[in-house]
Enzyme design. Structure first.
Site, PDB file in Angstrom:
ATOM      1  N   HIS A 256       0.839  -1.203   0.000  1.00  0.00           N
ATOM      2  CA  HIS A 256       0.000   0.000   0.000  1.00  0.00           C
ATOM      3  C   HIS A 256       0.881   1.263   0.000  1.00  0.00           C
ATOM      4  O   HIS A 256       0.706   2.157  -0.835  1.00  0.00           O
ATOM      5  CB  HIS A 256      -0.932  -0.017   1.223  1.00  0.00           C
ATOM      6  CG  HIS A 256      -1.855   1.152   1.309  1.00  0.00           C
ATOM      7  ND1 HIS A 256      -3.152   1.116   0.855  1.00  0.00           N
ATOM      8  CD2 HIS A 256      -1.669   2.403   1.781  1.00  0.00           C
ATOM      9  CE1 HIS A 256      -3.723   2.295   1.050  1.00  0.00           C
ATOM     10  NE2 HIS A 256      -2.842   3.106   1.620  1.00  0.00           N
ATOM     11  N   GLU A 257       1.815   1.318   0.934  1.00  0.00           N
ATOM     12  CA  GLU A 257       2.667   2.512   1.025  1.00  0.00           C
ATOM     13  C   GLU A 257       3.578   2.647  -0.193  1.00  0.00           C
ATOM     14  O   GLU A 257       3.907   3.761  -0.610  1.00  0.00           O
ATOM     15  CB  GLU A 257       3.476   2.504   2.325  1.00  0.00           C
ATOM     16  CG  GLU A 257       2.629   2.495   3.602  1.00  0.00           C
ATOM     17  CD  GLU A 257       1.545   3.563   3.648  1.00  0.00           C
ATOM     18  OE1 GLU A 257       1.721   4.627   3.021  1.00  0.00           O
ATOM     19  OE2 GLU A 257       0.496   3.310   4.282  1.00  0.00           O
ATOM     20  N   HIS A 260       1.695   4.602  -2.752  1.00  0.00           N
ATOM     21  CA  HIS A 260       1.801   6.053  -2.508  1.00  0.00           C
ATOM     22  C   HIS A 260       3.183   6.564  -2.922  1.00  0.00           C
ATOM     23  O   HIS A 260       3.318   7.604  -3.575  1.00  0.00           O
ATOM     24  CB  HIS A 260       1.606   6.347  -1.015  1.00  0.00           C
ATOM     25  CG  HIS A 260       0.181   6.288  -0.549  1.00  0.00           C
ATOM     26  ND1 HIS A 260      -0.816   7.070  -1.089  1.00  0.00           N
ATOM     27  CD2 HIS A 260      -0.420   5.550   0.422  1.00  0.00           C
ATOM     28  CE1 HIS A 260      -1.973   6.822  -0.467  1.00  0.00           C
ATOM     29  NE2 HIS A 260      -1.757   5.896   0.452  1.00  0.00           N
ATOM     30  N   GLU A 286      -4.681   7.752  -3.132  1.00  0.00           N
ATOM     31  CA  GLU A 286      -5.201   6.483  -2.615  1.00  0.00           C
ATOM     32  C   GLU A 286      -5.501   5.507  -3.759  1.00  0.00           C
ATOM     33  O   GLU A 286      -5.425   4.293  -3.575  1.00  0.00           O
ATOM     34  CB  GLU A 286      -6.440   6.763  -1.762  1.00  0.00           C
ATOM     35  CG  GLU A 286      -6.864   5.629  -0.851  1.00  0.00           C
ATOM     36  CD  GLU A 286      -5.902   5.328   0.305  1.00  0.00           C
ATOM     37  OE1 GLU A 286      -4.924   6.076   0.504  1.00  0.00           O
ATOM     38  OE2 GLU A 286      -6.138   4.324   0.995  1.00  0.00           O
TER      39      GLU A 286
HETATM   40 ZN    ZN Z   1      -3.217   5.193   1.791  1.00  0.00          ZN
END
Ligand code: ZN
Length: 491
Positions: A256-257, A260, A286
């Site tokens: 997830h990170e 980003h 996101e």
């Molecule tokens: Zn996030």
């Protein structure tokens, strides 16, 4: 030759952006490396740099430069658009109000954390009421007669309106509730019963980050209590966490990170330390983290590769087949906590927060009635009663920080990820073959080309429209969820 207004403006802005990066790195340090005894001094250091930043963002010379600066091309026009918007927002909020907000939200976070630990909602409500009153004042200053909630949301998702998001959420909710009910009637996948050592988890996390294209030459991965990504340009850092009985917590927090971080790392280097040199909105940000984590990282093709990797690294951990592994990774189960929710439940958590905070800002819901409203809505959507406040309205830090209008960007990100995933699959018909070999390069390359490299060049919705060839819609996400979970659970 003297510098023209545009060049003067951009030179000034570049220094502001550099200072903002320094401030962000202080924040990263606080969550990862800072000695515990330094907290008070760090607070003063951060306040000092915030003061410098505020003065620069409201510097009267900005108005003069903005009056006379001329944009020679679309990139310059986009730079001016960002600076104009930021200047307008910064100058509309009276300095005294900004200071009160900063002071109240910084103490509110501590009060919230204590109330959560002791499960005493009543200890938090007076402070929350104060935060909401100040946010309403701030919203009124920003909105200048327009909708208060829209004005707050504009900070995170420029151009979005609560009316259109609310209408979209209303269309999504029945289909999600229906899918959720059908899945919960099926037998759940087995639970993992194995110990996964921290070092081996971190090693695999680093390898996963590299598999998804994260550049360690311009970043680093560390441990933190709450995973996050921070920084821009050539210094974008990520954190993850380790739970030794639940390796997916670590692996999917990392992916997830990485989503980003790859957005920030993928931006055109010409935009470095300019207003275009960061992700354009929280929703688009996101969308990158979610598509890396879910549509790619939790696809049965990719989890097949992950299963073999984990057998090599951890030995037999009690999962019989890649099919069973895919079901475990994609487990659907009702739970109280938003951040632990699966893909089907997650948006239901967001929708209820959106409705509640909109009512709070509008003045339709009193803080005294908030807990009852939360608990009623949770039971209606999730079919179970909240058992304690830490599992209910005390679970999220957002409201104590004054982050009203932020929650909907999580679901907007999922919706955007759904649109991007549909377009990505159409452009890359053999994507599953690549993912089943642990090769994400075509998918992440597509995202870099279509979304990431543009940084702040286009408005958020335009980024998605240009990448997908269609206006953003919730339909691709809902179709994807029906198809994926229908197949995994044999509906
Ligand atoms: Zn996030």
């Amino acid at each position: 030759m003297t510098m023209g207004a545009f060049d003067q403006l951009m030179a000034f802005q570049r220094e502001t952006e550099a200072l903002a990066q320094i401030s962000g790195r202080l924040g990263w340090d606080q969550e990862t490396m800072m000695p515990r005894g330094a907290a008070e001094q760090r607070g003063e250091e951060m306040a000092a740099i915030e003061g410098v930043l505020h003065a620069r963002r409201t510097d009267p010379r900005l108005a003069e430069w903005l009056d006379t600066a001329e944009a020679e091309d679309t990139v310059a026009a986009a730079q001016l658009r960002h600076i104009r918007r930021s200047y307008a927002r910064a100058t509309r909020i009276p300095a005294a109000l900004a200071q009160r907000l900063a002071r109240v939200t910084s103490t509110a976070q501590g009060i919230w954390a204590e109330a959560r630990a002791s499960e005493k909602v009543a200890d938090f409500l007076p402070t929350l009421a104060e935060v909401i009153e100040l946010k309403r004042e701030e919203a009124a200053a920003l909105a200048q007669g327009g909708d208060l909630y829209d004005a707050l949301m504009d900070d995170y998702e420029p151009g979005a309106t609560a009316a259109s998001i609310g209408a979209m959420f209303d269309r999504m909710r029945p289909r999600l509730v229906r899918l959720r009910a059908a899945l919960l009637e099926q037998a759940p996948p087995p639970k993992l019963d194995h110990h996964f050592g921290q070092e081996a988890q971190m090693r695999f996390s680093r390898d996963l980050a590299a598999v998804f294209g994260y550049d360690f030459l311009r970043g680093r991965l560390d441990l933190a209590v709450h995973p996050f990504s921070s920084g821009a340009g050539t210094d974008v850092r990520i954190t993850t966490r380790v739970v030794e009985t639940d390796p997916f917590n670590c692996f999917y927090s990392t992916i997830h990170e990485v989503g980003h971080a790859c957005y920030e790392q993928g931006i055109d280097p010409d935009y470095l330390l300019t207003p275009l040199g960061g992700g354009v909105s929280m929703g688009v940000h996101e969308s990158q983290s979610r598509i890396y984590e879910n549509q790619i990282g939790r696809s049965p093709a990719f989890t097949g590769w992950m299963f073999r990797q984990m057998l090599d690294r951890f030995g037999d951990f009690g999962v019989a087949s890649p099919e069973e592994f895919a079901r475990i990774v994609n487990r659907v189960q009702p739970g109280f906590i938003r951040t632990e929710a699966d893909e089907v439940h997650y948006n239901l958590h967001v929708m209820m927060r959106f409705d509640l905070e909109r009512a709070l800002i509008k003045g339709d819901l009193a803080v005294a009635d908030l807990e009852a409203a939360w608990n009623d809505r949770f039971e209606a959507d999730f079919g179970v009663a909240v058992d304690r406040p830490a599992h209910g309205l005390l679970q999220d830090v957002h409201w104590s920080c004054g982050l009203f209008g932020y929650f909907p960007t999580y679901t907007l990100g999922n919706v955007y990820a759904g649109c991007l995933h549909q377009a990505l699959r159409a452009d890359l018909p053999d994507l599953d073959d690549q993912l089943s070999r642990g090769d994400t390069s075509a998918a992440t390359g597509w995202l870099r080309e279509k979304v990431q490299r543009h940084g702040g060049l286009h408005e958020p919705r335009a980024v998605i429209t240009l990448a997908c060839g269609m206006e953003p819609s919730e339909a691709p996400l809902l179709d994807y969820l029906d198809a994926k979970f229908g197949a995994l659970y044999g509906l």
